[in-house]
Scaffold this active site. Structure first.
Site, PDB file in Angstrom:
ATOM      1  N   GLY A 162       0.807  -1.220   0.000  1.00  9.82           N
ATOM      2  CA  GLY A 162       0.000   0.000   0.000  1.00  9.82           C
ATOM      3  C   GLY A 162       0.833   1.259   0.000  1.00  9.82           C
ATOM      4  O   GLY A 162       0.521   2.219   0.702  1.00  9.82           O
ATOM      5  N   TYR A 203     -14.269  -3.849  12.059  1.00 14.51           N
ATOM      6  CA  TYR A 203     -13.001  -3.156  11.805  1.00 14.51           C
ATOM      7  C   TYR A 203     -12.046  -3.302  12.984  1.00 14.51           C
ATOM      8  O   TYR A 203     -10.858  -3.582  12.809  1.00 14.51           O
ATOM      9  CB  TYR A 203     -13.252  -1.673  11.513  1.00 14.51           C
ATOM     10  CG  TYR A 203     -11.975  -0.890  11.287  1.00 14.51           C
ATOM     11  CD1 TYR A 203     -11.168  -1.146  10.184  1.00 14.51           C
ATOM     12  CD2 TYR A 203     -11.572   0.110  12.185  1.00 14.51           C
ATOM     13  CE1 TYR A 203      -9.993  -0.443   9.974  1.00 14.51           C
ATOM     14  CE2 TYR A 203     -10.405   0.811  11.982  1.00 14.51           C
ATOM     15  CZ  TYR A 203      -9.613   0.542  10.877  1.00 14.51           C
ATOM     16  OH  TYR A 203      -8.447   1.237  10.676  1.00 14.51           O
TER      17      TYR A 203
END
Length: 272
Positions: free
Chosen positions: A12, A163
């Protein structure tokens, strides 16, 4: 600890925190492997693996851009193979790639749930797994995962359970790897910001322009990562670091330069 010719693989890394860490280490002469999906620019996100590579080379390092979706083992292995082929080995892995969705349990979309687990948990695990053989031969080898301290205050579970447990899983992977790989002198640590960081995720998913103005730049994470990765890998392992605390131990307490709004109010990040 010199980063000259050290090889760093960052997931990323085409934008945001991953890119900032890459630029920081490239400025020290490191080789940066950019393992990300973006080969065409998304106007809302900005940046591709190729534009990031160009910036890192301009900063003083060497760069290798490899398109990689860390949900797929064959793509992960391709990155590892190209890293070895291009730079001869690997010294540092940064597990930065992550997906976020703050829905509660009743409303979270199953596909979004799966995406978070495929990237945050499985992806972090599988990238680490694939890199271990090269890290065993690396110099002062480190794994650094962008995930929070495991804070069991129920307020972090109440509103976005899916999450939260995905990010805590990333931290558990970091701590577990620290124990497993200690005999090879491979360090494994986690790093998390005290405040929100001005990234596309904050802009597009969390709080828009208002929250961006209450955030710090990714440079604070990059500097904290630099100091962690500078430490002896045989000693500095098994920690869940907060960026401010890392910098404070280096005698850096004036953090004003990192604020998007100089002197403005800062918003505390999740899990802190």
């Amino acid at each position: 600890m010199s980063f000259k010719n050290k090889t760093v693989l960052i997931t990323g890394a085409s934008r945001g925190i991953g890119k900032a860490i890459g630029l920081r280490l490239a400025a020290e002469g490191a080789n940066i492997v950019i393992a990300s999906k973006s080969v065409e620019e998304n106007p809302k996100l900005g940046g591709t693996i190729f534009s990031a590579a160009a910036e890192m080379e301009a900063a003083g390092g060497k760069a290798l851009a490899v398109q990689c979706d860390i949900r797929f083992e064959d793509q992960i292995q391709q990155v590892v193979d190209k890293t070895k082929e291009t730079f001869g080995g690997l010294d540092i892995l940064i597990n930065n790639a992550s997906a976020i969705n703050l829905s509660n349990t009743e409303t979270v979309d199953p596909k979004r749930y799966d995406l978070m687990y495929d990237i945050n948990v499985r992806g972090t695990f599988m990238v680490s797994r694939a890199c271990i053989p090269l890290l065993k031969k690396g110099t002062n080898a480190h794994i650094l995962t962008l995930s929070p301290p495991i804070n069991m205050d129920m307020k972090w579970f109440a509103n976005h359970l899916a999450y939260t447990i995905s990010k805590y899983n990333m931290s558990m992977i970091a701590l577990g790897l620290a124990a497993e790989l200690k005999k090879y002198a491979i360090a494994a640590n986690a790093l998390w910001p005290r405040t929100t960081i001005a990234t596309a995720a904050v802009q597009n998913l969390l709080g828009g322009e208002a929250l961006m103005k209450m955030s710090r730049t990714p440079d604070i994470i990059a500097d904290a990562a630099y100091y962690i990765l500078s430490k002896p890998s045989a000693i500095c392992t098994g920690n869940t670091f907060i960026d401010e605390e890392v910098l404070a131990k280096e005698g850096i307490t004036d953090l004003g330069k990192y604020s998007v709004t100089p002197g403005g109010q800062l918003y505390t990040d999740l899990f802190v």
